[in-house]
Write a protein that holds these residues in place. Structure first.
Motif, PDB file in Angstrom:
ATOM      1  N   ALA A   1       0.819  -1.195   0.000  1.00  0.00           N
ATOM      2  CA  ALA A   1       0.000   0.000   0.000  1.00  0.00           C
ATOM      3  C   ALA A   1       0.863   1.259   0.000  1.00  0.00           C
ATOM      4  O   ALA A   1       0.443   2.280  -0.506  1.00  0.00           O
ATOM      5  CB  ALA A   1      -0.931  -0.015   1.200  1.00  0.00           C
ATOM      6  N   ALA A   2       2.073   1.156   0.545  1.00  0.00           N
ATOM      7  CA  ALA A   2       2.940   2.324   0.631  1.00  0.00           C
ATOM      8  C   ALA A   2       3.788   2.513  -0.629  1.00  0.00           C
ATOM      9  O   ALA A   2       4.557   3.454  -0.702  1.00  0.00           O
ATOM     10  CB  ALA A   2       3.854   2.190   1.842  1.00  0.00           C
ATOM     11  N   LEU A   3       3.626   1.653  -1.620  1.00  0.00           N
ATOM     12  CA  LEU A   3       4.407   1.767  -2.849  1.00  0.00           C
ATOM     13  C   LEU A   3       3.946   2.957  -3.685  1.00  0.00           C
ATOM     14  O   LEU A   3       2.753   3.238  -3.756  1.00  0.00           O
ATOM     15  CB  LEU A   3       4.266   0.498  -3.688  1.00  0.00           C
ATOM     16  CG  LEU A   3       4.878  -0.770  -3.131  1.00  0.00           C
ATOM     17  CD1 LEU A   3       4.487  -1.966  -3.982  1.00  0.00           C
ATOM     18  CD2 LEU A   3       6.383  -0.641  -3.071  1.00  0.00           C
ATOM     19  N   PRO A   4       4.869   3.597  -4.375  1.00  0.00           N
ATOM     20  CA  PRO A   4       4.476   4.681  -5.275  1.00  0.00           C
ATOM     21  C   PRO A   4       3.662   4.129  -6.451  1.00  0.00           C
ATOM     22  O   PRO A   4       3.761   2.951  -6.794  1.00  0.00           O
ATOM     23  CB  PRO A   4       5.802   5.263  -5.755  1.00  0.00           C
ATOM     24  CG  PRO A   4       6.884   4.451  -5.177  1.00  0.00           C
ATOM     25  CD  PRO A   4       6.294   3.413  -4.304  1.00  0.00           C
ATOM     26  N   LEU A   5       2.888   4.975  -7.068  1.00  0.00           N
ATOM     27  CA  LEU A   5       2.037   4.575  -8.182  1.00  0.00           C
ATOM     28  C   LEU A   5       2.838   3.935  -9.308  1.00  0.00           C
ATOM     29  O   LEU A   5       2.376   2.974  -9.924  1.00  0.00           O
ATOM     30  CB  LEU A   5       1.258   5.785  -8.708  1.00  0.00           C
ATOM     31  CG  LEU A   5       0.261   5.510  -9.824  1.00  0.00           C
ATOM     32  CD1 LEU A   5      -0.764   4.476  -9.394  1.00  0.00           C
ATOM     33  CD2 LEU A   5      -0.428   6.789 -10.247  1.00  0.00           C
ATOM     34  N   THR A   6       4.048   4.412  -9.570  1.00  0.00           N
ATOM     35  CA  THR A   6       4.867   3.829 -10.637  1.00  0.00           C
ATOM     36  C   THR A   6       5.195   2.365 -10.354  1.00  0.00           C
ATOM     37  O   THR A   6       5.171   1.534 -11.258  1.00  0.00           O
ATOM     38  CB  THR A   6       6.173   4.613 -10.845  1.00  0.00           C
ATOM     39  OG1 THR A   6       6.879   4.673  -9.602  1.00  0.00           O
ATOM     40  CG2 THR A   6       5.916   6.011 -11.354  1.00  0.00           C
ATOM     41  N   GLN A   7       5.491   2.040  -9.087  1.00  0.00           N
ATOM     42  CA  GLN A   7       5.771   0.662  -8.712  1.00  0.00           C
ATOM     43  C   GLN A   7       4.522  -0.213  -8.861  1.00  0.00           C
ATOM     44  O   GLN A   7       4.598  -1.334  -9.356  1.00  0.00           O
ATOM     45  CB  GLN A   7       6.292   0.574  -7.277  1.00  0.00           C
ATOM     46  CG  GLN A   7       7.749   0.851  -7.128  1.00  0.00           C
ATOM     47  CD  GLN A   7       8.620  -0.206  -7.764  1.00  0.00           C
ATOM     48  OE1 GLN A   7       8.367  -1.399  -7.658  1.00  0.00           O
ATOM     49  NE2 GLN A   7       9.648   0.234  -8.462  1.00  0.00           N
ATOM     50  N   LYS A   8       3.398   0.306  -8.442  1.00  0.00           N
ATOM     51  CA  LYS A   8       2.148  -0.446  -8.562  1.00  0.00           C
ATOM     52  C   LYS A   8       1.831  -0.731 -10.028  1.00  0.00           C
ATOM     53  O   LYS A   8       1.428  -1.836 -10.380  1.00  0.00           O
ATOM     54  CB  LYS A   8       1.004   0.317  -7.898  1.00  0.00           C
ATOM     55  CG  LYS A   8       1.123   0.371  -6.390  1.00  0.00           C
ATOM     56  CD  LYS A   8      -0.001   1.187  -5.789  1.00  0.00           C
ATOM     57  CE  LYS A   8       0.154   1.313  -4.287  1.00  0.00           C
ATOM     58  NZ  LYS A   8      -0.890   2.114  -3.678  1.00  0.00           N
ATOM     59  N   SER A   9       2.046   0.242 -10.883  1.00  0.00           N
ATOM     60  CA  SER A   9       1.791   0.085 -12.314  1.00  0.00           C
ATOM     61  C   SER A   9       2.726  -0.942 -12.939  1.00  0.00           C
ATOM     62  O   SER A   9       2.303  -1.780 -13.732  1.00  0.00           O
ATOM     63  CB  SER A   9       1.954   1.414 -13.039  1.00  0.00           C
ATOM     64  OG  SER A   9       0.980   2.318 -12.616  1.00  0.00           O
ATOM     65  N   ARG A  10       3.996  -0.885 -12.575  1.00  0.00           N
ATOM     66  CA  ARG A  10       4.967  -1.865 -13.093  1.00  0.00           C
ATOM     67  C   ARG A  10       4.602  -3.270 -12.660  1.00  0.00           C
ATOM     68  O   ARG A  10       4.704  -4.218 -13.430  1.00  0.00           O
ATOM     69  CB  ARG A  10       6.377  -1.534 -12.606  1.00  0.00           C
ATOM     70  CG  ARG A  10       7.001  -0.358 -13.275  1.00  0.00           C
ATOM     71  CD  ARG A  10       8.393  -0.128 -12.756  1.00  0.00           C
ATOM     72  NE  ARG A  10       8.972   1.064 -13.357  1.00  0.00           N
ATOM     73  CZ  ARG A  10      10.134   1.567 -13.010  1.00  0.00           C
ATOM     74  NH1 ARG A  10      10.835   1.000 -12.063  1.00  0.00           N
ATOM     75  NH2 ARG A  10      10.595   2.646 -13.598  1.00  0.00           N
ATOM     76  N   ARG A  11       4.195  -3.428 -11.418  1.00  0.00           N
ATOM     77  CA  ARG A  11       3.809  -4.751 -10.911  1.00  0.00           C
ATOM     78  C   ARG A  11       2.616  -5.313 -11.677  1.00  0.00           C
ATOM     79  O   ARG A  11       2.597  -6.485 -12.037  1.00  0.00           O
ATOM     80  CB  ARG A  11       3.492  -4.679  -9.415  1.00  0.00           C
ATOM     81  CG  ARG A  11       4.743  -4.493  -8.579  1.00  0.00           C
ATOM     82  CD  ARG A  11       4.409  -4.081  -7.149  1.00  0.00           C
ATOM     83  NE  ARG A  11       5.616  -3.705  -6.468  1.00  0.00           N
ATOM     84  CZ  ARG A  11       6.257  -4.471  -5.586  1.00  0.00           C
ATOM     85  NH1 ARG A  11       5.784  -5.643  -5.253  1.00  0.00           N
ATOM     86  NH2 ARG A  11       7.370  -4.063  -5.031  1.00  0.00           N
ATOM     87  N   GLY A  47      12.855  -1.757 -11.488  1.00  0.00           N
ATOM     88  CA  GLY A  47      13.748  -0.628 -11.238  1.00  0.00           C
ATOM     89  C   GLY A  47      14.376  -0.670  -9.858  1.00  0.00           C
ATOM     90  O   GLY A  47      14.633   0.359  -9.261  1.00  0.00           O
ATOM     91  N   GLY A  48      14.593  -1.877  -9.346  1.00  0.00           N
ATOM     92  CA  GLY A  48      15.172  -2.028  -8.024  1.00  0.00           C
ATOM     93  C   GLY A  48      14.148  -1.946  -6.911  1.00  0.00           C
ATOM     94  O   GLY A  48      14.486  -1.868  -5.745  1.00  0.00           O
ATOM     95  N   GLY A  49      12.873  -1.995  -7.280  1.00  0.00           N
ATOM     96  CA  GLY A  49      11.806  -1.938  -6.279  1.00  0.00           C
ATOM     97  C   GLY A  49      11.792  -3.180  -5.398  1.00  0.00           C
ATOM     98  O   GLY A  49      12.247  -4.239  -5.801  1.00  0.00           O
ATOM     99  N   PRO A  50      11.264  -3.063  -4.190  1.00  0.00           N
ATOM    100  CA  PRO A  50      11.241  -4.183  -3.260  1.00  0.00           C
ATOM    101  C   PRO A  50      10.254  -5.269  -3.686  1.00  0.00           C
ATOM    102  O   PRO A  50       9.187  -4.968  -4.216  1.00  0.00           O
ATOM    103  CB  PRO A  50      10.784  -3.540  -1.946  1.00  0.00           C
ATOM    104  CG  PRO A  50       9.969  -2.369  -2.382  1.00  0.00           C
ATOM    105  CD  PRO A  50      10.614  -1.874  -3.640  1.00  0.00           C
ATOM    106  N   VAL A  51      10.660  -6.526  -3.493  1.00  0.00           N
ATOM    107  CA  VAL A  51       9.790  -7.670  -3.784  1.00  0.00           C
ATOM    108  C   VAL A  51       9.947  -8.731  -2.708  1.00  0.00           C
ATOM    109  O   VAL A  51      10.983  -8.846  -2.066  1.00  0.00           O
ATOM    110  CB  VAL A  51      10.072  -8.299  -5.169  1.00  0.00           C
ATOM    111  CG1 VAL A  51       9.770  -7.348  -6.290  1.00  0.00           C
ATOM    112  CG2 VAL A  51      11.481  -8.801  -5.281  1.00  0.00           C
ATOM    113  N   ASN A  52       8.916  -9.520  -2.567  1.00  0.00           N
ATOM    114  CA  ASN A  52       8.906 -10.653  -1.655  1.00  0.00           C
ATOM    115  C   ASN A  52       9.606 -11.820  -2.353  1.00  0.00           C
ATOM    116  O   ASN A  52       9.328 -12.105  -3.511  1.00  0.00           O
ATOM    117  CB  ASN A  52       7.446 -11.001  -1.344  1.00  0.00           C
ATOM    118  CG  ASN A  52       7.303 -12.138  -0.376  1.00  0.00           C
ATOM    119  OD1 ASN A  52       8.074 -13.081  -0.380  1.00  0.00           O
ATOM    120  ND2 ASN A  52       6.294 -12.062   0.445  1.00  0.00           N
ATOM    121  N   ALA A  53      10.487 -12.531  -1.667  1.00  0.00           N
ATOM    122  CA  ALA A  53      11.215 -13.660  -2.251  1.00  0.00           C
ATOM    123  C   ALA A  53      10.272 -14.769  -2.713  1.00  0.00           C
ATOM    124  O   ALA A  53      10.603 -15.533  -3.609  1.00  0.00           O
ATOM    125  CB  ALA A  53      12.223 -14.214  -1.250  1.00  0.00           C
TER     126      ALA A  53
END
Length: 65
Positions: A1-11, A47-53
């Motif tokens: 929920a705290a991710l920026p919109l760009t990260q959400k869109s990429r996901r 882009g180096g965004g955080p992900v769950n393993a």
């Protein structure tokens, strides 16, 4: 929920889901992932965004070896 919109869109664009149904296809085993097998890391596709393993996306590429 705290991710920026760009990260959400990429996901969304790469079909990222938090939990992989296939233990052989998860972020920790992907060549784009950097981090620990059990925790969180980063993804080059995001882009180096955080992900769950334990997550996965449609761009999964198994690490060599």
């Amino acid at each position: 929920a705290a991710l920026p919109l760009t990260q959400k869109s990429r996901r969304r664009a790469i079909g990222y889901v938090e939990g992989s149904a296939d233990p052989a296809r998860r972020c920790a085993l992907c060549s784009f992932f950097t981090g620990t097998q059990a925790g969180c890391g980063t993804c080059q596709l995001l882009g180096g965004g955080p992900v769950n393993a334990g997550a996965v996306c449609v761009s999964f590429a198994a690490k060599a070896g």
